[in-house]
Design a protein around this motif. Structure first.
Motif, PDB file in Angstrom:
ATOM      1  N   ALA A  12       0.129  12.437  -0.017  1.00  0.00           N
ATOM      2  CA  ALA A  12       0.283  11.105   0.579  1.00  0.00           C
ATOM      3  C   ALA A  12      -1.001  10.686   1.286  1.00  0.00           C
ATOM      4  N   ALA A  13      -1.635  11.605   1.981  1.00  0.00           N
ATOM      5  CA  ALA A  13      -2.901  11.294   2.665  1.00  0.00           C
ATOM      6  C   ALA A  13      -3.982  10.931   1.648  1.00  0.00           C
ATOM      7  N   TYR A  14      -3.996  11.605   0.518  1.00  0.00           N
ATOM      8  CA  TYR A  14      -4.959  11.297  -0.538  1.00  0.00           C
ATOM      9  C   TYR A  14      -4.739   9.882  -1.088  1.00  0.00           C
ATOM     10  N   VAL A  15      -3.477   9.553  -1.389  1.00  0.00           N
ATOM     11  CA  VAL A  15      -3.171   8.214  -1.912  1.00  0.00           C
ATOM     12  C   VAL A  15      -3.492   7.158  -0.851  1.00  0.00           C
ATOM     13  N   ARG A  16      -3.285   7.479   0.420  1.00  0.00           N
ATOM     14  CA  ARG A  16      -3.655   6.570   1.498  1.00  0.00           C
ATOM     15  C   ARG A  16      -5.148   6.226   1.403  1.00  0.00           C
ATOM     16  N   GLY A  17      -5.968   7.233   1.197  1.00  0.00           N
ATOM     17  CA  GLY A  17      -7.403   7.010   1.079  1.00  0.00           C
ATOM     18  C   GLY A  17      -7.738   6.062  -0.057  1.00  0.00           C
ATOM     19  N   ILE A  18      -7.069   6.214  -1.167  1.00  0.00           N
ATOM     20  CA  ILE A  18      -7.277   5.306  -2.302  1.00  0.00           C
ATOM     21  C   ILE A  18      -6.853   3.894  -1.923  1.00  0.00           C
ATOM     22  N   ALA A  19      -5.708   3.753  -1.264  1.00  0.00           N
ATOM     23  CA  ALA A  19      -5.217   2.440  -0.850  1.00  0.00           C
ATOM     24  C   ALA A  19      -6.211   1.763   0.094  1.00  0.00           C
ATOM     25  N   LEU A  20      -6.745   2.530   1.026  1.00  0.00           N
ATOM     26  CA  LEU A  20      -7.695   1.941   1.987  1.00  0.00           C
ATOM     27  C   LEU A  20      -9.012   1.552   1.310  1.00  0.00           C
ATOM     28  N   ARG A  21      -9.445   2.303   0.326  1.00  0.00           N
ATOM     29  CA  ARG A  21     -10.660   1.921  -0.425  1.00  0.00           C
ATOM     30  C   ARG A  21     -10.419   0.630  -1.181  1.00  0.00           C
ATOM     31  N   GLN A  22      -9.232   0.504  -1.779  1.00  0.00           N
ATOM     32  CA  GLN A  22      -8.911  -0.726  -2.508  1.00  0.00           C
ATOM     33  C   GLN A  22      -8.839  -1.920  -1.561  1.00  0.00           C
ATOM     34  N   ARG A  23      -8.352  -1.688  -0.359  1.00  0.00           N
ATOM     35  CA  ARG A  23      -8.250  -2.747   0.636  1.00  0.00           C
ATOM     36  C   ARG A  23      -9.631  -3.280   1.014  1.00  0.00           C
ATOM     37  N   SER A  24     -10.593  -2.389   1.092  1.00  0.00           N
ATOM     38  CA  SER A  24     -11.921  -2.794   1.568  1.00  0.00           C
ATOM     39  C   SER A  24     -12.787  -3.426   0.485  1.00  0.00           C
ATOM     40  N   GLU A  51       0.833  -1.210   0.000  1.00  0.00           N
ATOM     41  CA  GLU A  51       0.000   0.000   0.000  1.00  0.00           C
ATOM     42  C   GLU A  51       0.866   1.257   0.000  1.00  0.00           C
ATOM     43  N   LEU A  52       1.982   1.217   0.699  1.00  0.00           N
ATOM     44  CA  LEU A  52       2.899   2.354   0.687  1.00  0.00           C
ATOM     45  C   LEU A  52       3.468   2.590  -0.712  1.00  0.00           C
ATOM     46  N   ALA A  53       3.594   1.526  -1.487  1.00  0.00           N
ATOM     47  CA  ALA A  53       4.152   1.605  -2.843  1.00  0.00           C
ATOM     48  C   ALA A  53       3.091   1.843  -3.919  1.00  0.00           C
TER      49      ALA A  53
END
Length: 172
Positions: A159-171, A29-31
């Motif tokens: 970075a916070a924006y991309v984090r949100g995308i990563a978390l949506r993909q995770r769910s 997710e960091l990548a």
């Protein structure tokens, strides 16, 4: 309140945003890059911290935390120690992979601590000192520090924006 107190507060807000942006993310997710030319959370946080480290060390006349404390070896990136990420292309961005969010926040915290210590040595008058005459108008220490705050906060927000995308993909 002194001007440097405002800078300490601003750098503290960057630190909070950095911690929020990486907290709980996996190495993948960091990548995550939303497209092939986009920056990842890992690259954004590494880069903003490298810029802060580089610019504050230069202003303070000290070495950088990156090489001073062995962070360059801990990260193991395929770049020279003086690389800050400025001008990286898509392949170089993709090369910034880190095993954990803790590595990113630990390096950021070390740079933040040195930044705050340095700011504590400055007076308001110090901020008027010209430190770079290659620009028109010449750059003062205060302007350079505000520039770092501005750049860092933009990248932390990205970075916070991309984090949100990563978390949506995770769910999903």
């Amino acid at each position: 309140m002194r001007s440097t107190d405002l800078l300490v507060d601003a750098f503290g807000r960057i630190r909070q945003t950095v911690h929020h942006a990486v907290r709980g993310l996996t190495a993948d997710e960091l990548a995550l890059r939303v497209d092939e030319d986009a920056n990842s959370v890992a690259w954004l946080v590494w880069h903003l911290t490298r810029i802060q480290d580089d610019h504050v060390a230069d202003a303070a006349g000290t070495s950088q935390v990156w090489s001073d404390a062995g962070w360059d070896r801990r990260f193991g990136l395929p770049f020279p120690a003086e690389d800050t990420g400025y001008g990286h292309d898509a392949d170089e961005v993709s090369a910034v992979r880190v095993p954990s969010a803790d590595l990113l926040t630990s390096y950021h915290d070390a740079v933040h601590d040195r930044t705050v210590r340095y700011l504590g040595t400055l007076s308001d008058a110090d901020l008027d000192q010209v430190i770079d005459e290659s620009w028109n108008p010449p750059v003062t220490l205060g302007v350079r520090l505000v520039s770092v705050v501005n750049d860092d906060m933009q990248h932390a927000g990205q970075a916070a924006y991309v984090r949100g995308i990563a978390l949506r993909q995770r769910s999903r």
